[in-house]
Enzyme design. Sequence first.
Site, short mmCIF file in Angstrom:
data_model
loop_
_atom_site.label_atom_id
_atom_site.label_comp_id
_atom_site.label_asym_id
_atom_site.label_seq_id
_atom_site.Cartn_x
_atom_site.Cartn_y
_atom_site.Cartn_z
N ARG A 222 0.86 -1.18 0.00
CA ARG A 222 0.00 0.00 0.00
C ARG A 222 0.90 1.23 0.00
O ARG A 222 2.10 1.15 0.27
CB ARG A 222 -0.89 0.00 1.24
CG ARG A 222 -1.95 -1.09 1.17
CD ARG A 222 -2.66 -1.27 2.51
NE ARG A 222 -3.46 -0.13 2.88
CZ ARG A 222 -4.08 -0.01 4.05
NH1 ARG A 222 -3.98 -0.97 4.96
NH2 ARG A 222 -4.82 1.06 4.32
N HIS A 223 0.31 2.38 -0.30
CA HIS A 223 0.99 3.68 -0.19
C HIS A 223 1.42 3.92 1.25
O HIS A 223 0.95 3.24 2.17
CB HIS A 223 -0.01 4.77 -0.62
CG HIS A 223 -1.32 4.58 0.09
ND1 HIS A 223 -1.52 5.03 1.37
CD2 HIS A 223 -2.45 3.92 -0.27
CE1 HIS A 223 -2.74 4.68 1.76
NE2 HIS A 223 -3.32 3.99 0.79
N ASN A 229 -5.63 8.68 6.46
CA ASN A 229 -5.39 7.52 7.34
C ASN A 229 -5.26 7.99 8.78
O ASN A 229 -5.79 7.37 9.70
CB ASN A 229 -4.11 6.77 6.96
CG ASN A 229 -4.20 6.06 5.62
OD1 ASN A 229 -3.24 6.04 4.85
ND2 ASN A 229 -5.34 5.46 5.33
N ARG A 274 -1.68 9.43 -3.31
CA ARG A 274 -0.88 8.73 -2.28
C ARG A 274 0.01 7.63 -2.84
O ARG A 274 1.10 7.39 -2.31
CB ARG A 274 -1.79 8.21 -1.17
CG ARG A 274 -3.00 7.36 -1.60
CD ARG A 274 -3.99 7.33 -0.43
NE ARG A 274 -5.17 6.49 -0.58
CZ ARG A 274 -6.31 6.85 -1.15
NH1 ARG A 274 -6.41 8.05 -1.74
NH2 ARG A 274 -7.36 6.04 -1.17
N GLU A 295 -8.36 2.82 -5.33
CA GLU A 295 -9.02 2.17 -4.20
C GLU A 295 -10.52 1.97 -4.46
O GLU A 295 -11.12 2.67 -5.30
CB GLU A 295 -8.80 3.01 -2.92
CG GLU A 295 -9.38 2.44 -1.64
CD GLU A 295 -8.97 0.97 -1.33
OE1 GLU A 295 -9.12 0.11 -2.22
OE2 GLU A 295 -8.56 0.70 -0.20
N HIS A 361 -3.74 0.04 -3.00
CA HIS A 361 -4.59 0.34 -1.84
C HIS A 361 -5.11 -0.95 -1.22
O HIS A 361 -5.08 -2.01 -1.84
CB HIS A 361 -5.77 1.20 -2.29
CG HIS A 361 -5.35 2.42 -3.04
ND1 HIS A 361 -5.18 3.65 -2.43
CD2 HIS A 361 -5.02 2.60 -4.35
CE1 HIS A 361 -4.78 4.53 -3.34
NE2 HIS A 361 -4.68 3.92 -4.51
#
Length: 419
Positions: A222-223, A229, A274, A295, A361
């Site tokens: 993931r980023h 987040n 991201r 995502e 994502h």
Amino acid sequence: MTVRHGDNPTLALVMVGLPARGKTYVARKVLRYLNWLGHQTRLFNVGNYRREHIGSLQRHEFFDPRNEDGARGRTQMALMALEDMLHWFATGGEVGIYDATNTTKERRKLIVERCRVQGVRVVFIESIANEAIVEANVRATKLDSPDYVGIDPDVAVADFRARIEHYASVYEPVEESEGSFIKLIDVGTQLTVNRISGYLPSRLVSFLVNLHNVNRPIWLTRHGQTEFNVAGRIGGNSDLSELGRNYADALKAFYDQRIAPHGEVEVWTSTLARTVQTAEHLKLGTALSWYALNEIEAGVCDGMTYPEIRASYPDEYAARSRDKLGYRYPQGESYMDVIERVEPVALELERQKNPVLIISHQAVLRALYGYLMGRDREEIPHLSVPLHTVLELTPKAYGCEERRFALGPNLPVHTGSSS
Ligand code: F6P
């Protein structure tokens, strides 16, 4: 949950080919792919029936067509597997993969006739391979087979070669007059099709045309952590937080140390800020951004926290908790939609011979990881794909080997209704 496409009759994929031609490799890949797409698919491996009902210790003489006892036993096992497959269709199965050598016309005719009575369409998948591939297959898969447990490797290879000769003495390649077929020559080199039509068989051709047997790693991450987040908000298009930028630096070090030495590497991101920002830290200048890697679209819930969703849309929240795979956000997507959306990425992963790093994502990586690891669809929305962790998947003969690298910084976890 099953996805049924209107005009899909039940379909038997009947493997054909001499031993060690990669039939089981192809059969398992097709099994994994079709189940992932939601088609109820099951593998019927006649060798397993033989091992279970007759025993795994038969040496090559058992496979000699002149050995009447052996021939009788093998026919019985083939029929038992066939009847089980037909029963599977009668109880809701959509695709059956019948994995055996099926090297004679007579055997194939029998299968077609039994299937026809039950309205099951047959497509043969014949695998033909050159001597180098056969040699590699024998060493990679047959020496570990339950048929040769505790046997000296050279003795096992010689016995297996003799077994192949027995089959070769009666082998008749599939002919046009026998109906629908896909012939795979030297996995990934050449493909011939005959009388292929309809949704599923056509989709299978595009899957099979991309297959190869070059084992190279695939890394999924993931980023880095984002401002969203930090706030526990889903979706959006926010930038990396400071900790997220730290992760991108850690990923750069990991890339230089562990990924770059593999040579030319493909780096894929989504189109969202991201993942693009995470890749920028790698300073490669050549990442490919795919919309398909964006995502899951949370529709009216985009930008909300899970407690806010629960308070504003209690019915939606409850519905997602009950069926996270099938639940579709209003004006958004479900996990089933995500799987459909990333299918071209899975095909491209099959086609690519270079190692691939995917920066994407949570939901999308769950879908891709589920495909690569052959996990049940129902499990996909609940798979663990944490932030700041790289998943390294290396394809092996049948499936992938996995290693996880938690690069940090460590983070608190925000969980959804049913993560
Ligand atoms: O929270 C990060 C995130 O990527 C969200 O953008 C996305 O909606 C969510 O994860 C997907 O996870 P789950 O399906 O468990 O809600």
